[in-house]
Design an enzyme around this catalytic site. Structure first.
Site, PDB file in Angstrom:
ATOM      1  CB  SER A 137       1.783  -9.574   2.466  1.00 22.61           C
ATOM      2  OG  SER A 137       1.843  -8.455   3.220  1.00 22.61           O
ATOM      3  CE1 TYR A 151      -1.803  -6.045   0.336  1.00 25.97           C
ATOM      4  CE2 TYR A 151      -0.856  -5.971   2.178  1.00 25.97           C
ATOM      5  CZ  TYR A 151      -1.012  -6.750   1.020  1.00 25.97           C
ATOM      6  OH  TYR A 151       0.219  -7.097   0.354  1.00 25.97           O
TER       7      TYR A 151
END
Length: 242
Positions: A137, A151
């Site tokens: 990501s 995250y």
């Protein structure tokens, strides 16, 4: 002989788009999903409609025994040549001080431990040249302050895993790369409590819009394919400029 690729998190979003694209490119697919039988079966029907072999395996990638069973099932398609580590979760968006330990552990378990377990099985079973793509990501370098720092931290670990595995597995002809999407129009945003995030965040994306799953799938397919034969240990950012 056709390439045989395992795709985790294949029932929706980026995983489903990748499965469809790879099947059209001639891959036989072992599709891993966790809970939505109807979604997985719909993807499976699309894959088989291309004329390729495909199976759907329900498995929790955080469970070593289920991961082992997933890769055992994939062998019915032929020798394994590829893995797309894509299964992932987020948790409710909010300040770091409000993070619940159970959410932290779930994010680490799915997004890191699951990737390690699947990559380990793939590395053990690839007898010849192969490729692994870890879906990371853009959060890994942005940090996601005020949203989900934990995250982002786990996705940074994914990038480190990619670099380390690339160096360790290169002598065996196994390439390991990552793709780092930005904000993509998938169902994952509902898990974070902001289902319209793809639209609400568009104003801070330089290209002015969220990405589409097939745009990420295209990058994954390139890294798995022969045109990327000299690419290993890289993380390809596909984030609209973020």
């Amino acid at each position: 002989m056709a390439p045989v690729t395992v795709i985790t998190g294949g029932g929706r979003g980026i995983g489903a788009a990748t499965a469809r694209r790879l099947a059209r490119a001639g891959h036989d697919i072992a599709l891993c999903y966790r809970r939505d039988d109807d979604a997985a079966n719909a993807v499976l029907a699309d894959l088989r409609a291309t004329g390729r072999q495909a199976i759907a395996v329900r498995a929790d990638t955080t469970d070593p025994d289920q991961v082992d069973a997933l890769f055992d099932a994939a062998t019915q398609l032929g020798p394994l040549t590829g893995l797309v580590n894509n299964a992932g979760v987020t948790s409710p968006i909010g300040p770091f001080t409000e993070l619940r330990v159970e959410d932290l552990r779930r994010v680490v378990d799915v997004n890191l431990v699951g990737y390690v377990l699947c990559a380990q099985q793939a590395a053990r079973r690839m007898a010849g040249p192969g490729a692994i793509v870890n879906v990371s990501s853009a959060a890994a370098t942005l940090g996601s302050p005020g949203e989900y720092v934990h995250y982002a931290a786990v996705k940074a670990a994914t990038d480190t895993l990619t670099v380390g595995l690339a160096k360790e597995l290169a002598p065996r002809g196994i390439r390991v790369n990552g793709v780092a999407p930005g904000i993509v129009r998938t169902e994952i945003h509902a898990d974070s409590g902001v289902p319209d995030r793809a639209d609400s965040a568009a104003g801070r994306i330089p290209l002015g819009r969220a990405g589409e799953p097939d745009e990420i799938a295209a990058a994954i397919a390139w890294l798995l394919g022969p045109d990327a034969s000299y690419a290993t240990g890289t993380v390809l950012r596909v984030s609209g400029g973020l």
